[in-house]
Design a protein around this motif. Structure first.
Motif, PDB file in Angstrom:
ATOM      1  N   LEU A 235     -19.105  34.645 -23.693  1.00 26.76           N
ATOM      2  CA  LEU A 235     -17.929  35.338 -24.223  1.00 26.76           C
ATOM      3  C   LEU A 235     -16.726  35.167 -23.313  1.00 26.76           C
ATOM      4  O   LEU A 235     -15.595  35.167 -23.766  1.00 26.76           O
ATOM      5  CB  LEU A 235     -18.245  36.828 -24.383  1.00 26.76           C
ATOM      6  CG  LEU A 235     -19.277  37.150 -25.461  1.00 26.76           C
ATOM      7  CD1 LEU A 235     -19.712  38.594 -25.360  1.00 26.76           C
ATOM      8  CD2 LEU A 235     -18.698  36.883 -26.830  1.00 26.76           C
TER       9      LEU A 235
ATOM     10  N   TYR B  84     -10.607  36.717 -40.705  1.00 31.83           N
ATOM     11  CA  TYR B  84     -11.746  36.724 -39.792  1.00 31.83           C
ATOM     12  C   TYR B  84     -12.952  36.077 -40.476  1.00 31.83           C
ATOM     13  O   TYR B  84     -13.631  35.229 -39.898  1.00 31.83           O
ATOM     14  CB  TYR B  84     -12.068  38.153 -39.386  1.00 31.83           C
ATOM     15  CG  TYR B  84     -13.038  38.266 -38.228  1.00 31.83           C
ATOM     16  CD1 TYR B  84     -12.690  37.807 -36.972  1.00 31.83           C
ATOM     17  CD2 TYR B  84     -14.283  38.841 -38.394  1.00 31.83           C
ATOM     18  CE1 TYR B  84     -13.557  37.907 -35.910  1.00 31.83           C
ATOM     19  CE2 TYR B  84     -15.163  38.957 -37.334  1.00 31.83           C
ATOM     20  CZ  TYR B  84     -14.795  38.491 -36.096  1.00 31.83           C
ATOM     21  OH  TYR B  84     -15.663  38.590 -35.035  1.00 31.83           O
TER      22      TYR B  84
ATOM     23  N   VAL C  23     -15.745  30.842 -23.828  1.00 33.89           N
ATOM     24  CA  VAL C  23     -15.419  30.117 -25.051  1.00 33.89           C
ATOM     25  C   VAL C  23     -14.873  31.076 -26.096  1.00 33.89           C
ATOM     26  O   VAL C  23     -15.399  32.165 -26.283  1.00 33.89           O
ATOM     27  CB  VAL C  23     -16.664  29.391 -25.609  1.00 33.89           C
ATOM     28  CG1 VAL C  23     -16.265  28.501 -26.774  1.00 33.89           C
ATOM     29  CG2 VAL C  23     -17.349  28.581 -24.538  1.00 33.89           C
ATOM     30  N   ALA C  24     -13.812  30.646 -26.774  1.00 31.88           N
ATOM     31  CA  ALA C  24     -13.223  31.466 -27.826  1.00 31.88           C
ATOM     32  C   ALA C  24     -13.863  31.114 -29.161  1.00 31.88           C
ATOM     33  O   ALA C  24     -13.944  29.940 -29.527  1.00 31.88           O
ATOM     34  CB  ALA C  24     -11.720  31.231 -27.891  1.00 31.88           C
ATOM     35  N   PHE C  25     -14.371  32.090 -29.849  1.00 30.12           N
ATOM     36  CA  PHE C  25     -14.886  31.917 -31.212  1.00 30.12           C
ATOM     37  C   PHE C  25     -14.988  33.304 -31.800  1.00 30.12           C
ATOM     38  O   PHE C  25     -14.959  34.288 -31.055  1.00 30.12           O
ATOM     39  CB  PHE C  25     -16.246  31.198 -31.198  1.00 30.12           C
ATOM     40  CG  PHE C  25     -17.297  31.901 -30.398  1.00 30.12           C
ATOM     41  CD1 PHE C  25     -18.085  32.901 -30.955  1.00 30.12           C
ATOM     42  CD2 PHE C  25     -17.501  31.576 -29.058  1.00 30.12           C
ATOM     43  CE1 PHE C  25     -19.044  33.554 -30.209  1.00 30.12           C
ATOM     44  CE2 PHE C  25     -18.453  32.245 -28.307  1.00 30.12           C
ATOM     45  CZ  PHE C  25     -19.225  33.224 -28.885  1.00 30.12           C
ATOM     46  N   PRO C  26     -15.067  33.426 -33.112  1.00 32.75           N
ATOM     47  CA  PRO C  26     -15.196  34.765 -33.674  1.00 32.75           C
ATOM     48  C   PRO C  26     -16.475  35.396 -33.148  1.00 32.75           C
ATOM     49  O   PRO C  26     -17.559  34.850 -33.326  1.00 32.75           O
ATOM     50  CB  PRO C  26     -15.295  34.526 -35.185  1.00 32.75           C
ATOM     51  CG  PRO C  26     -14.863  33.139 -35.405  1.00 32.75           C
ATOM     52  CD  PRO C  26     -15.068  32.381 -34.142  1.00 32.75           C
ATOM     53  N   ARG C  27     -16.351  36.526 -32.486  1.00 30.95           N
ATOM     54  CA  ARG C  27     -17.489  37.119 -31.787  1.00 30.95           C
ATOM     55  C   ARG C  27     -18.631  37.471 -32.724  1.00 30.95           C
ATOM     56  O   ARG C  27     -19.787  37.518 -32.305  1.00 30.95           O
ATOM     57  CB  ARG C  27     -17.049  38.359 -31.021  1.00 30.95           C
ATOM     58  CG  ARG C  27     -15.992  38.130 -29.951  1.00 30.95           C
ATOM     59  CD  ARG C  27     -16.098  36.813 -29.304  1.00 30.95           C
ATOM     60  NE  ARG C  27     -15.329  36.739 -28.057  1.00 30.95           N
ATOM     61  CZ  ARG C  27     -15.228  35.641 -27.339  1.00 30.95           C
ATOM     62  NH1 ARG C  27     -15.803  34.527 -27.754  1.00 30.95           N
ATOM     63  NH2 ARG C  27     -14.540  35.627 -26.232  1.00 30.95           N
TER      64      ARG C  27
ATOM     65  N   GLU D 253     -13.025  43.242 -31.335  1.00 27.95           N
ATOM     66  CA  GLU D 253     -13.172  41.788 -31.236  1.00 27.95           C
ATOM     67  C   GLU D 253     -12.749  41.207 -29.875  1.00 27.95           C
ATOM     68  O   GLU D 253     -13.446  40.394 -29.301  1.00 27.95           O
ATOM     69  CB  GLU D 253     -12.357  41.125 -32.361  1.00 27.95           C
ATOM     70  CG  GLU D 253     -12.236  39.610 -32.261  1.00 27.95           C
ATOM     71  CD  GLU D 253     -13.502  38.884 -32.630  1.00 27.95           C
ATOM     72  OE1 GLU D 253     -14.483  39.573 -32.981  1.00 27.95           O
ATOM     73  OE2 GLU D 253     -13.531  37.651 -32.553  1.00 27.95           O
ATOM     74  N   HIS D 254     -11.610  41.660 -29.367  1.00 26.06           N
ATOM     75  CA  HIS D 254     -11.099  41.030 -28.153  1.00 26.06           C
ATOM     76  C   HIS D 254     -11.584  41.704 -26.883  1.00 26.06           C
ATOM     77  O   HIS D 254     -11.140  41.377 -25.802  1.00 26.06           O
ATOM     78  CB  HIS D 254      -9.581  40.983 -28.191  1.00 26.06           C
ATOM     79  CG  HIS D 254      -9.093  40.070 -29.264  1.00 26.06           C
ATOM     80  ND1 HIS D 254      -9.203  38.696 -29.174  1.00 26.06           N
ATOM     81  CD2 HIS D 254      -8.556  40.314 -30.475  1.00 26.06           C
ATOM     82  CE1 HIS D 254      -8.733  38.154 -30.272  1.00 26.06           C
ATOM     83  NE2 HIS D 254      -8.332  39.102 -31.088  1.00 26.06           N
TER      84      HIS D 254
END
Lengths: 345, 279
Positions: free
Chosen positions: B114, B21, B117-121, B273-274
């Motif tokens: 959120l 992560y 777009v996917a990215f580390p939150r 996270e998800h």
């Protein structure tokens, strides 16, 4: 293996040969709790004293399985609320699966970069912001900037703040940024419908290019023509289940047929329900009238039981109301009888 | 199953491990820096004074506190340079307050992003704290100016402000991630955060010296000296006003808080996270 899966760079199209698996969706279920929109407040937690609240669930995706291969452009069709967008969000890894799983060759990219763009800033500045959000490096973006500007085709507006853009211009820029990333797996959710014909053609062309580069494109749309034009496979989703999966022509035909059948059935239903409603109304009216007459008779000193029997005999409940011609005989005793002359006809 | 031999497919939405992560956050560092930069650029267009407000805001707070506590309440007893004392307190504390407040809003205020777009939150709370750190750098210029104007001589200990505020940055990152997840779960937190922070700040001595007040209660001294927010202000004041560096023990406490908060915040944030942006 699992931990490296979450955010691999989406920037390059790996040299996967045509026909290789790119996405595998296995027995996917997505459930929302209806209260998910209303996060528990401290008050509600205290009120329920920590007990688990009962909440009703929306089962948006009910066991969907399919495999997508490189070189496929898959049209996703279905009515509003059939689960198309939910499925695509799950495929993009933006919604966790309640059950089942989504496997992908690289992180699928949802064409939704618009959410990250800053309306106060110029289009050019937003190209950098959007590109970075989608996982490009700064140098890569600067290299492609001219292509993006050209593809967006919005002229000098590129240097104006985005808040001055029309929705079509925004869609163009957004698509241009996303397409520049050249994702292996791209998901386009009704994003193309705002553009004009010129833009639609450009977008089609770009989708074709991505397909030829051994990518996979998912296209969510209500435009059947667009499905037949751009896609080489179609999925028909209804109520969270795949109803058909195959060549666009067949799937579109099946979908259309079902829709027509649906409409016909609805019409028949409507007519039927009109008839029964009318009947029920008539029955209610008669019931009222009987009650009034019994009341009127008993007021004149007739035993209520006898009166009821007489009224029952004259207008039997289960017989056709047409038989109630003998109105005039009782018109004197029952003034209410005056307002039902039409029933006989 | 055709040609899976090229590269195996990987499971999406699996809970990432801490190390990977961190690596994915590092891979998106340019994005994390660009968000606040774009935000600042956009803000500049809205106001006449633009970024100057980052300095003016705490400056005005210094003014208000000076009027109240320097003139009316006279909490300045025993403090030689009260204006400098106050300025350092306000600016340093402001950094933590703003970080926590912006952190609380970083997830729930970006639902659209959120969902798309996917990215580390964790990028979101991290980027707002970085933005506040940038604001602190501006503010520090003002802080140094005030301290100079009130008659302090610059010394080598002034340089210690850099490591002290970097350790505060670590602490704030952890704090922001903690509040971000809490606020995503309980919206009510948003209402509570400002007051909690204010109490915390007042207890830590933004406008008085808690050590002086607590001199009769030795057990309190230990508590006060373990409070990171107190330490950031206290040690900055000592370095700037008294030319005294923190002791080894104090460095230890600072570093401990920074690293512990950062890791704890990250682990706590990562667990959901998800699920961010779902509701």
């Amino acid at each position: 293996m699992v931990d490296t899966a979450s955010y691999p760079p989406t920037s390059t199209v790996p040299g996967a040969p045509r026909g290789a698996e790119t996405v595998r969706v296995a027995h996917l279920h997505v459930r929302y709790s209806v209260y998910a929109d209303v996060k528990p407040t401290l008050r509600s937690l205290i009120a329920t004293a920590g007990r688990r609240r009962r909440f009703s669930e929306v089962h948006a995706i009910k066991g969907v399985s399919f495999t997508a291969y490189s070189g496929e452009v898959i049209g996703i069709i279905g009515a509003n609320g059939s689960g198309k967008s939910t499925l695509m969000r799950a495929v993009a890894g933006l919604l966790p699966a309640s059950d089942g799983a989504v496997y992908a060759h690289s992180t699928p990219m949802l064409l939704g970069v618009g959410a990250v763009l800053n309306k106060m800033l110029s289009g050019r500045r937003n190209i950098v912001l959007g590109g970075l959000a989608l996982g490009l490096r700064r140098e890569e973006i600067l290299e492609r900037e001219n292509d993006i500007v050209e593809f967006a085709g919005i002229g000098d507006a590129i240097d104006r703040p985005m808040k001055t853009y029309s929705s079509g211009m925004q869609a163009r820029l957004q698509f241009a940024i996303s397409a520049a990333v050249e994702p292996e797996i791209l998901i386009i959710d009704e994003a193309l419908s705002v553009g004009d014909a010129d833009f639609q053609n450009k977008a089609s062309e770009r989708i074709g290019q991505l397909r030829d580069k051994a990518g996979t494109v998912f296209l969510v749309t209500h435009g059947m023509a667009s499905v037949r034009k751009n896609c080489n496979r179609a999925l028909w989703l209804e109520d969270g289940v795949i109803k058909a999966d195959g060549a666009p022509v067949d799937v579109v035909a099946a979908y259309r047929g079902a829709k027509e059948r649906d409409q016909r059935a609805k019409q028949i239903d409507k007519q039927r329900s009109k008839k029964t409603k009318r009947r029920q109304r008539r029955m209610r009216r008669w019931e009222k009238r009987r009650a009034k007459m019994i009341a009127g008779l008993s007021e004149r000193g007739i035993d209520p039981e006898v009166a009821r029997q007489a009224v029952e005999d004259l207008w039997p409940r289960n017989r056709n109301p047409e038989r109630s011609e003998a109105d005039d005989e009782h018109a004197v005793e029952a003034p209410a009888a005056q307002d039902h002359p039409q029933t006989s006809g | 199953m055709a040609a899976t031999d090229v590269t195996p497919l990987t499971l999406l939405g699996a809970k990432p491990r801490l190390i990977s992560y961190l690596r994915s956050i590092w891979a998106r560092r340019e994005f994390a820096l660009e968000i606040p930069r774009a935000e600042l650029a956009a803000q500049h267009r809205n106001t006449v004074l633009g970024g100057v407000w980052h300095v003016l805001n705490p400056l005005m707070l210094v003014g208000v506190y000076y009027v109240i506590f320097g003139i009316f309440v006279r909490s300045d007893r025993g403090i030689d340079n009260f204006v400098g004392f106050l300025a350092i307190g306000v600016f340093v504390f402001h950094f933590t307050t703003k970080s926590a407040q912006a952190g609380a809003r970083s997830i729930i205020g970006n639902e659209g992003l959120l969902r798309a777009v996917a990215f580390p939150r964790a990028i979101l709370p991290i980027s707002v704290v970085l933005s506040e750190f940038a604001a602190l750098l501006y503010a520090m210029a003002a802080m140094f100016a005030i301290v100079l104007m009130t008659g302090e001589e610059p010394g080598w200990t002034w340089l210690l402000i850099a490591p002290i505020s970097l350790l505060q940055l670590l602490f704030n990152l952890g704090l922001a991630m903690l509040v971000a997840r809490l606020a995503d779960h309980f919206r009510d937190i948003l209402q509570v955060v400002p007051y909690t922070l204010r109490i915390w700040g007042y207890a830590s001595g933004v406008f008085y010296d808690p050590l002086q007040r607590a001199s009769e209660y030795p057990f309190l001294i230990g508590v006060i000296k373990a409070n990171p927010v107190f330490l950031y202000m206290h040690l900055s004041r000592r370095a700037l006003l008294d030319d005294a560096p923190p002791t080894l023990h104090e460095w230890g406490v600072l570093t401990g808080w920074g690293i512990a908060a950062c890791i704890a915040g990250l682990v706590f944030f990562l667990a959901k996270e998800h699920h961010y942006g779902r509701g």
